[in-house]
Design an enzyme around this catalytic site. Structure first.
Site, PDB file in Angstrom:
ATOM      1  N   TYR A 179       0.818  -1.228   0.000  1.00  0.00           N
ATOM      2  CA  TYR A 179       0.000   0.000   0.000  1.00  0.00           C
ATOM      3  C   TYR A 179       0.851   1.278   0.000  1.00  0.00           C
ATOM      4  O   TYR A 179       0.605   2.181  -0.821  1.00  0.00           O
ATOM      5  CB  TYR A 179      -0.950  -0.076   1.196  1.00  0.00           C
ATOM      6  CG  TYR A 179      -1.858   1.103   1.432  1.00  0.00           C
ATOM      7  CD1 TYR A 179      -3.040   1.279   0.694  1.00  0.00           C
ATOM      8  CD2 TYR A 179      -1.578   2.046   2.427  1.00  0.00           C
ATOM      9  CE1 TYR A 179      -3.895   2.339   0.955  1.00  0.00           C
ATOM     10  CE2 TYR A 179      -2.421   3.107   2.692  1.00  0.00           C
ATOM     11  CZ  TYR A 179      -3.578   3.256   1.953  1.00  0.00           C
ATOM     12  OH  TYR A 179      -4.427   4.310   2.212  1.00  0.00           O
ATOM     13  N   LYS A 186       0.986   4.490  -2.633  1.00  0.00           N
ATOM     14  CA  LYS A 186       0.670   5.855  -2.188  1.00  0.00           C
ATOM     15  C   LYS A 186       1.854   6.807  -2.426  1.00  0.00           C
ATOM     16  O   LYS A 186       1.655   7.980  -2.712  1.00  0.00           O
ATOM     17  CB  LYS A 186       0.225   5.855  -0.727  1.00  0.00           C
ATOM     18  CG  LYS A 186      -1.149   5.192  -0.502  1.00  0.00           C
ATOM     19  CD  LYS A 186      -2.282   5.966  -1.177  1.00  0.00           C
ATOM     20  CE  LYS A 186      -3.658   5.426  -0.803  1.00  0.00           C
ATOM     21  NZ  LYS A 186      -4.752   6.169  -1.458  1.00  0.00           N
TER      22      LYS A 186
END
Ligand code: NDP
Length: 259
Positions: free
Chosen positions: A157, A161
């Site tokens: 993740y 990002k």
């Protein structure tokens, strides 16, 4: 109450959570809002709720999968036919994929990047030609404090990002001469279904919740409406010289070395 009057805004993942709060805040400020959401029923329900609560609100729900360029293009086309050209895009749809790098499956990696990075690019690519032609537009990408800081076990993740910040900066610079602004918002913990799902996946959900609430210096986590207020600002004509930037909304958590 009229900071976005006359604008058309498209918000991805707007059926619930931060996206729904942004859609609601935009409508309250006079924008016509397109809720582009994977779950069509959720999009419909939220669009109806906003239209019922805000007098004169114009909303349109469009079932959209941000991982599919054609689906995002179709949503932008439908928005333009129904409400006019898209002035503001919020790339909000995102998923948590938290794994150990070496035991993570290829599917985990692809699923994460498909939504959290490709999804943002698919949105940008769908609206940019129109914005460039009209020499006006504001794109807001919802990143995360995971874009600057790493929590072990949350791979990949934060990699996606970090990419969202890179994409924001690159496109912000690329299209600045055409008066298209591209910015990001990096929220810390915000209380949404995503956060509840994460707590519930921990061995002791109550203890996980308590630990999370203790982390920020303000000793609470954020509310979706607190992210929405900043999205309104970035979407409005009050932020004409803010471009290729990222605003962090975490109650000061990322500035804290330790308690
Ligand atoms: P939620 O899970 O509550 O909402 C996300 C929404 O996005 C859901 O409605 C979901 O639909 C939708 N969505 C998921 N995949 C797609 C897709 N492929 N196409 C279109 N829509 C999709 O999350 P949050 O509101 O908490 O998060 C919103 C954004 O904020 C995300 O980008 C997240 O990474 C970011 N963020 C959140 C933080 C938090 O603490 N909550 C902190 C930092 C960043 P469905 O329900 O059908 O899956």
């Amino acid at each position: 109450m009229n900071r976005l009057t006359g604008k058309v805004a498209l918000v991805t993942g707007a059926g619930r959570g931060i996206g729904a709060a942004i859609a609601r805040a935009f409508a309250a400020e006079g924008a016509a809002v397109v809720l582009a959401e994977l779950d069509g029923a959720n999009a419909d329900a939220t669009a109806r709720e906003i239209a019922g609560a805000i007098e004169g609100a114009r909303t349109l729900a469009v079932q959209t999968d941000v991982t599919q360029p054609a689906s995002v293009r179709a949503a932008v086309d439908e928005a333009q036919r129904a409400l006019g050209p898209v002035d503001v895009l919020v790339n909000n749809a995102g998923i948590n994929v938290f794994a150990d790098p070496l035991t993570m499956t290829d599917d985990d990696w692809r699923r994460c990047f498909a939504v959290d990075l490709d999804g943002v690019w698919n949105g940008c690519r769908a609206v940019l030609p129109g914005m460039v032609e009209r020499r006006a537009g504001s794109i807001i990408n919802i990143a995360s404090t995971h874009a600057f800081q790493i929590i072990p076990g949350c791979f990949p993740y934060p990699v996606a990002k970090h990419g969202v910040i890179g994409l924001t900066r690159a496109l912000g610079i690329e299209y600045a001469p055409r008066n298209v602004r591209v910015n990001a918002i990096a929220p810390g913990y915000i209380e949404t279904q995503l956060t509840h799902d994460w707590w519930n996946a921990q061995p002791d959900p109550q203890a996980a919740r308590k630990a999370t609430l203790e982390l920020p210096p303000m000793k609470r986590i954020g509310r979706p409406e607190e992210v929405a207020m900043t999205a309104v600002f970035l979407a409005s004509d009050e932020a004409p010289f803010i471009n290729a930037s990222c605003i962090t909304i975490d109650g000061g958590r990322t500035a804290l070395h330790h308690d």
